[in-house]
Design a protein around this motif. Structure first.
Motif, short mmCIF file in Angstrom:
data_model
loop_
_atom_site.label_atom_id
_atom_site.label_comp_id
_atom_site.label_asym_id
_atom_site.label_seq_id
_atom_site.Cartn_x
_atom_site.Cartn_y
_atom_site.Cartn_z
N ARG A 48 -42.56 68.33 -28.98
CA ARG A 48 -43.00 67.31 -29.94
C ARG A 48 -43.39 66.03 -29.23
O ARG A 48 -44.43 65.42 -29.53
CB ARG A 48 -41.87 67.03 -30.94
N ASN A 49 -42.56 65.60 -28.27
CA ASN A 49 -42.85 64.37 -27.54
C ASN A 49 -44.15 64.49 -26.73
O ASN A 49 -44.95 63.55 -26.67
CB ASN A 49 -41.68 64.02 -26.62
N GLN A 53 -47.55 62.30 -27.38
CA GLN A 53 -48.23 61.58 -26.30
C GLN A 53 -49.71 61.98 -26.24
O GLN A 53 -50.59 61.13 -26.09
CB GLN A 53 -47.54 61.88 -24.97
N MET A 54 -49.95 63.28 -26.39
CA MET A 54 -51.33 63.77 -26.38
C MET A 54 -52.11 63.19 -27.56
O MET A 54 -53.26 62.74 -27.42
CB MET A 54 -51.32 65.30 -26.46
N ALA A 55 -51.48 63.17 -28.73
CA ALA A 55 -52.13 62.62 -29.93
C ALA A 55 -52.42 61.14 -29.74
O ALA A 55 -53.47 60.64 -30.13
CB ALA A 55 -51.26 62.85 -31.16
N SER A 56 -51.48 60.43 -29.12
CA SER A 56 -51.67 58.99 -28.88
C SER A 56 -52.85 58.72 -27.96
O SER A 56 -53.66 57.81 -28.21
CB SER A 56 -50.39 58.40 -28.29
N GLU A 235 -55.51 67.55 -34.60
CA GLU A 235 -55.00 68.83 -34.08
C GLU A 235 -53.66 68.63 -33.36
O GLU A 235 -52.69 69.34 -33.61
CB GLU A 235 -56.03 69.41 -33.13
N ALA A 236 -53.60 67.62 -32.47
CA ALA A 236 -52.38 67.36 -31.70
C ALA A 236 -51.29 66.78 -32.60
O ALA A 236 -50.11 67.16 -32.48
CB ALA A 236 -52.68 66.39 -30.55
N GLN A 237 -51.68 65.88 -33.52
CA GLN A 237 -50.68 65.24 -34.38
C GLN A 237 -50.05 66.23 -35.33
O GLN A 237 -48.83 66.20 -35.58
CB GLN A 237 -51.32 64.09 -35.16
N ARG A 242 -45.42 69.44 -36.84
CA ARG A 242 -44.81 70.74 -37.11
C ARG A 242 -43.58 70.95 -36.21
O ARG A 242 -42.54 71.44 -36.69
CB ARG A 242 -45.84 71.84 -36.87
N HIS A 243 -43.69 70.56 -34.95
CA HIS A 243 -42.54 70.69 -34.05
C HIS A 243 -41.41 69.76 -34.47
O HIS A 243 -40.23 70.10 -34.35
CB HIS A 243 -42.97 70.40 -32.60
#
Length: 307
Positions: A48-49, A53-56, A235-237, A242-243
């Protein structure tokens, strides 16, 4: 058409590898041991973390692209405003040019009327007569002529000079004509200056129009990239959310297991207390019957409050 794969490559964005995702099934959640669930919770939290980070990072790049889109739109708007301002000036100069040309036409019409009144349009004009006289005089000076030819030539020259004098006399008789011609030519010249401004300003307006079109085109291209980057962010968020939801579910299950264990320990302690009480009562009954108690029996009685 800009695709997500295009922006992944262009902006060096890490691709989401679904094989790294952590899957939580109902069987794992309900049947997994506490140790297994603790490990699974850690995996879900770490993934999730990473996804957050990827979404950010993707959101940051998307915001940068949206900012660049706004810059290009603002740039296009500036060119639009300059184009419109120049087109207004073009129209002003066109109107003035047309007014002056109409005025000049009226003046030249008056010139023609005055020439007709003075009969200046009959025969050749002053400049043509001067040129013909010069040509005849040059011939007289340079050619060897017979007496008869020279006499005819002299007569032609005199005839032309007389025509020229008559033309000049008529012009001099009307100084107003020269003034009118001069005024008409000045007005026409001023109209030409406005026409030149029309051409110059129209060219500049066209340049700003072309730059505006190009800026809007670039804005559309960047906006398409921003939209594709937003899809990558979502997509990443969504994967991160979900996680997180699965992590919360596992944490809730662990709390349920902790509660069950606590209840089981409480039940065991209650059973132990009940058994100790029954044993103590038996010992106490022996004590009342006069039996001798050892130290351990006395401690059991003290522990249960019977002594």
């Amino acid at each position: 058409m800009v695709t997500k794969q295009d922006v992944l490559q262009e902006y060096d964005v890490q691709e989401l590898d679904e094989s790294d995702n952590v899957e939580l099934t109902d069987d794992k959640l309900e049947d997994g041991s506490k140790g297994e669930l603790i490990k699974l919770a850690g995996q879900l939290r770490d993934r999730r973390n990473d996804l957050n980070q990827m979404a950010s990072e993707r959101a940051s790049k998307r915001d940068d692209l949206n900012a660049k889109t706004r810059e290009k739109v603002d740039e296009a708007q500036e060119h639009r405003e300059q184009r419109d301002s120049l087109n207004e000036q073009v129209q002003e100069h066109k109107n003035k040019r047309n007014e002056l040309n109409a005025e000049a036409n009226e003046l030249f019409d008056k010139v023609e009327e005055m020439k007709q009144d003075l009969e200046l349009n009959d025969g050749k004009d002053i400049d043509e007569l001067k040129e013909e006289i010069e040509q005849l005089e040059f011939r007289q000076q340079t050619e060897v002529l017979s007496t008869e030819d020279e006499r005819e030539l002299i007569e032609k020259i005199e005839d032309k000079r007389e025509q020229l004098r008559q033309k000049k006399d008529k012009v001099e008789e009307s100084g107003e004509l020269e003034e009118l011609i001069e005024e008409a030519e000045e007005v026409r010249s001023e109209a030409s200056q406005h026409h030149q401004k029309v051409t110059e300003l129209a060219d500049k307006a066209q340049e700003h129009h072309n730059q505006m079109i190009e800026a809007y085109r670039e804005a559309d291209d960047i906006r398409d990239k921003a939209d594709a980057m937003h899809e990558l962010f979502v997509e990443a968020q969504e994967a991160a959310d979900r996680h997180h939801e699965d992590f919360v579910r596992v944490q809730k299950r662990l709390r349920e297991l902790d509660k069950q264990e606590e209840q089981e320990r409480d039940a065991e302690r209650a059973e132990e207390r009940e058994a100790a009480k029954e044993e103590a009562e038996e010992i106490y009954q022996k004590f009342k019957e006069g039996e001798t108690l050892d130290t351990e029996d006395l401690m059991k009685l003290q522990k249960t409050g019977l002594l």
